[in-house]
Design an enzyme around this catalytic site. Structure first.
Site, PDB file in Angstrom:
ATOM      1  CE  LYS A  98      -1.625   1.653   4.082  1.00  0.00           C
ATOM      2  NZ  LYS A  98      -1.413   3.053   4.448  1.00  0.00           N
ATOM      3  CG  ASN A  99       2.241   2.825   3.541  1.00  0.00           C
ATOM      4  OD1 ASN A  99       1.107   3.202   3.261  1.00  0.00           O
ATOM      5  ND2 ASN A  99       2.637   2.592   4.782  1.00  0.00           N
ATOM      6  CB  CYS A 105      -3.430  11.759  12.193  1.00  0.00           C
ATOM      7  SG  CYS A 105      -3.225  10.032  11.842  1.00  0.00           S
ATOM      8  NE  ARG A 151       0.835  10.478  10.129  1.00  0.00           N
ATOM      9  CZ  ARG A 151       0.285   9.556   9.338  1.00  0.00           C
ATOM     10  NH1 ARG A 151      -0.881   9.061   9.619  1.00  0.00           N
ATOM     11  NH2 ARG A 151       0.929   9.122   8.278  1.00  0.00           N
ATOM     12  CG  ASP A 167       3.427   1.716   9.522  1.00  0.00           C
ATOM     13  OD1 ASP A 167       3.069   2.601  10.328  1.00  0.00           O
ATOM     14  OD2 ASP A 167       3.651   1.956   8.322  1.00  0.00           O
ATOM     15  NE  ARG A 213      -7.205   4.684   5.690  1.00  0.00           N
ATOM     16  CZ  ARG A 213      -6.697   5.822   6.089  1.00  0.00           C
ATOM     17  NH1 ARG A 213      -7.105   6.358   7.212  1.00  0.00           N
ATOM     18  NH2 ARG A 213      -5.782   6.453   5.389  1.00  0.00           N
TER      19      ARG A 213
HETATM   20  C1  EPZ Z   1       4.447   7.085   6.309  1.00  0.00           C
HETATM   21  O1  EPZ Z   1       3.701   8.174   6.843  1.00  0.00           O
HETATM   22  C2  EPZ Z   1       3.495   5.924   6.214  1.00  0.00           C
HETATM   23  N1  EPZ Z   1       2.388   6.282   5.320  1.00  0.00           N
HETATM   24  C3  EPZ Z   1       2.978   5.549   7.590  1.00  0.00           C
HETATM   25  O2  EPZ Z   1       2.189   4.391   7.460  1.00  0.00           O
HETATM   26  C4  EPZ Z   1       4.165   5.235   8.502  1.00  0.00           C
HETATM   27  O3  EPZ Z   1       3.700   5.003   9.802  1.00  0.00           O
HETATM   28  C5  EPZ Z   1       5.149   6.402   8.504  1.00  0.00           C
HETATM   29  O4  EPZ Z   1       5.538   6.730   7.150  1.00  0.00           O
HETATM   30  C6  EPZ Z   1       6.421   6.113   9.301  1.00  0.00           C
HETATM   31  O5  EPZ Z   1       7.049   4.977   8.776  1.00  0.00           O
HETATM   32  C7  EPZ Z   1       2.525   6.160   4.023  1.00  0.00           C
HETATM   33  O6  EPZ Z   1       3.566   5.762   3.513  1.00  0.00           O
HETATM   34  C8  EPZ Z   1       1.352   6.504   3.160  1.00  0.00           C
HETATM   35  P1  EPZ Z   1       6.621  10.450   8.202  1.00  0.00           P
HETATM   36  P2  EPZ Z   1       4.297   9.642   6.797  1.00  0.00           P
HETATM   37  O7  EPZ Z   1       6.482  11.722   7.451  1.00  0.00           O
HETATM   38  O8  EPZ Z   1       5.030   9.825   5.530  1.00  0.00           O
HETATM   39  C9  EPZ Z   1       7.225  13.745  11.599  1.00  0.00           C
HETATM   40  C10 EPZ Z   1       0.368   2.975   7.971  1.00  0.00           C
HETATM   41  O9  EPZ Z   1      -0.095   2.448   9.015  1.00  0.00           O
HETATM   42  N2  EPZ Z   1       7.095  14.741  10.514  1.00  0.00           N
HETATM   43  O10 EPZ Z   1       7.802   9.598   7.911  1.00  0.00           O
HETATM   44  O11 EPZ Z   1       3.175  10.573   7.093  1.00  0.00           O
HETATM   45  C11 EPZ Z   1       5.925  12.999  11.862  1.00  0.00           C
HETATM   46  O12 EPZ Z   1       5.052  13.732  12.682  1.00  0.00           O
HETATM   47  C12 EPZ Z   1       0.849   4.401   7.969  1.00  0.00           C
HETATM   48  O13 EPZ Z   1       0.417   2.386   6.886  1.00  0.00           O
HETATM   49  C13 EPZ Z   1       7.298  16.088  10.792  1.00  0.00           C
HETATM   50  O14 EPZ Z   1       7.563  16.476  11.925  1.00  0.00           O
HETATM   51  O15 EPZ Z   1       5.290   9.604   8.023  1.00  0.00           O
HETATM   52  C14 EPZ Z   1       6.420  11.716  12.464  1.00  0.00           C
HETATM   53  O16 EPZ Z   1       6.675  11.916  13.823  1.00  0.00           O
HETATM   54  C15 EPZ Z   1       0.451   5.212   9.111  1.00  0.00           C
HETATM   55  N3  EPZ Z   1       7.174  16.988   9.756  1.00  0.00           N
HETATM   56  C16 EPZ Z   1       7.745  11.479  11.737  1.00  0.00           C
HETATM   57  O17 EPZ Z   1       8.124  12.735  11.177  1.00  0.00           O
HETATM   58  C17 EPZ Z   1       6.888  16.615   8.492  1.00  0.00           C
HETATM   59  O18 EPZ Z   1       6.788  17.482   7.598  1.00  0.00           O
HETATM   60  C18 EPZ Z   1       7.663  10.454  10.597  1.00  0.00           C
HETATM   61  O19 EPZ Z   1       6.578  10.773   9.749  1.00  0.00           O
HETATM   62  C19 EPZ Z   1       6.692  15.242   8.224  1.00  0.00           C
HETATM   63  C20 EPZ Z   1       6.802  14.324   9.259  1.00  0.00           C
END
Ligand code: EPZ
Length: 421
Positions: A22-23, A116, A121, A305, A397
């Site tokens: 998915k991701n 969320c 996030r 995850d 989802r």
């Molecule tokens: C991706 O989300 C995945 N989603 C998530 O999978 C997964 O949990 C996550 O990466 C971490 O591995 C998809 O790929 C569609 P991040 P993403 O930006 O990209 C902080 C699932 O269950 N951050 O790597 O949104 C954030 O708050 C899902 O399949 C900032 O501070 O995650 C978090 O603490 C849920 N500023 C950390 O970084 C930003 O601009 C990692 O988030 C962006 C992120």
């Protein structure tokens, strides 16, 4: 609204095939916007998030057609530049059209995703990166308005945190920017490598994906691509736990063991036997699960995850395991529900102390997000009696027919309509 009814206690036996990731699929489908030529992504799972992406692309004038998992995306008539609130609020990955839209059309209007269930996030790093590439960004009425009428220009982007979505958005945007872009402190997840491979197949010039520094040399146009999707590493881990928690013996097909090393390592420490075979990977559950501590980290560390599913496994041993979540600040929503099934879990800050019990007891429980619902289904597989997981739409989802796969392995599961009071 559907609920899942699980009668626990069946050993899972047999073989099953892991679906496409998915991701990895979500950013790749968005990347197809970057070219007017048709692209084909093969082995796409039938999931709610994929249907939502199709809805979003449709609003942008992009045609997406599917034939048994082979999805054709045709962005020849890309006309819209807006990802509306109604769509992004249901699927945060909708923000992944931001980079491609600015790169191809010079403008985008994308809803801010808002809060969320698992944490704040923010997308500040995505926006900071796009500004570095020369986009003018304004936040207005809950939307990101991004403009780069003269096109984007290569730059050095240094992320404060290694963000998966941020790396993907900037990687896509930089493919059509003038000159060289370097993304430092980039995320290293396999989904980033899959996206980079897809972009390279479209004609992009990218090096260093899979490391924390990615270099992109901009090109003036991209063309169509045709590639298969990588297997879903989180579904792989979830099915491994399903085999382990039921003392099962399952052959998993379509597995990339090199992409699940941290999970396999912890599951082996917990007593699972996980061995490659000619046709897949065999997973055998132990008679008695051993307590193991786990701490989530960006890839190649243990994935956030898989935290909820691993915690379900830790509920049924006779030791103490400490599960620490370092990525998201509110990803313990499953704990209260596991406690309703008899689990002994105590939260201290970012850690959950899980004291194993010999068995869990079936109960009505509520899914709060995708991986929390998977954890409750896993707990239900081992619990005595009947577990009813409500709001099971969260599971749909991100898992393709998980209940059908588990039923084929011998689980007693059915779906029913949730009663409303
Ligand atoms: C991706 O989300 C995945 N989603 C998530 O999978 C997964 O949990 C996550 O990466 C971490 O591995 C998809 O790929 C569609 P991040 P993403 O930006 O990209 C902080 C699932 O269950 N951050 O790597 O949104 C954030 O708050 C899902 O399949 C900032 O501070 O995650 C978090 O603490 C849920 N500023 C950390 O970084 C930003 O601009 C990692 O988030 C962006 C992120």
């Amino acid at each position: 609204m559907d609920k899942m009814v699980i009668r626990g206690g069946e050993r899972l036996l047999g073989q099953t095939r892991v679906s496409g990731s998915k991701n990895a699929a979500l950013p790749i489908l968005c990347a197809a916007i970057l070219t007017p030529e048709p692209c084909t992504l093969r082995g796409v799972p039938a999931l709610r998030d994929i249907r939502t992406t199709r809805l979003l692309l449709d609003r942008l004038g992009v045609k997406m057609s599917a034939d048994a998992g082979d999805v054709v995306i045709d962005a020849k008539n890309l006309s819209g530049h807006e990802a509306p609130y109604e769509i992004v609020k249901t699927m945060r990955a909708g923000v992944l059209v931001l980079g491609p839209l600015v790169a191809r059309l010079g403008r985008a209007r994308v809803s801010l995703p808002g809060g969320c269930a698992i944490g704040a996030r923010p997308i500040d790093q995505h926006l900071k990166g796009l500004e570095k590439l020369g986009a003018h960004i304004r936040l207005e009425h809950g939307y990101v308005e991004a403009e780069a009428p003269q096109g984007l220009k290569g730059a050095v982007i240094n992320f404060d945190v290694p963000t998966v979505g941020g790396t993907e958005n900037l990687l896509m945007a930089a493919t059509l920017a003038q000159g060289k872009t370097v993304i430092a402190n980039a995320a290293r997840e396999p989904e980033i490598e899959a996206l980079a491979e897809w972009l390279r197949a479209m004609g992009a010039k990218i090096d260093g994906d899979g490391t924390d520094e990615i270099t992109i040399r901009g090109v003036t146009e991209l063309h169509g691509a045709d590639l298969p999707l990588i297997p879903d590493r989180i579904e792989t881990g979830t099915l491994m736990v399903a085999a382990g928690i039921t003392q099962g013996n399952v052959l998993l097909q379509n597995v990339r063991l090199d992409q699940v090393e941290a999970v396999v390592d912890k599951l082996r420490q917990a007593g699972l036997v996980i061995e490659p075979e000619n046709d897949g990977v065999r997973v055998v559950g132990p008679h008695k699960v051993r307590a193991v501590d786990v701490r989530t980290h960006p890839y190649p560390g243990f994935p956030t995850d898989m935290q909820a599913q691993f915690m379900a496994l830790m509920c049924i041993n006779d030791g103490l395991s400490v599960v620490t979540e370092t990525i998201f600040e509110n990803r313990f929503m499953h704990v209260l529900e596991l406690q309703r099934m008899g689990a002994s879990i105590h939260i201290e800050g970012r850690s959950a102390m899980v004291r194993g019990t010999p068995f869990l007891s079936g109960a009505p429980v509520m899914a709060t997000d995708l991986r929390a619902s998977a954890s409750l289904v896993l707990a239900g597989l081992t619990a005595e009696g009947v577990t009813e997981v409500q709001r099971i739409y969260h599971l749909d989802r991100g898992y393709e027919r998980l209940d059908d796969k588990l039923i084929a392995l011998g689980a007693k599961i059915s779906r029913a309509t949730q009663d409303t009071v």
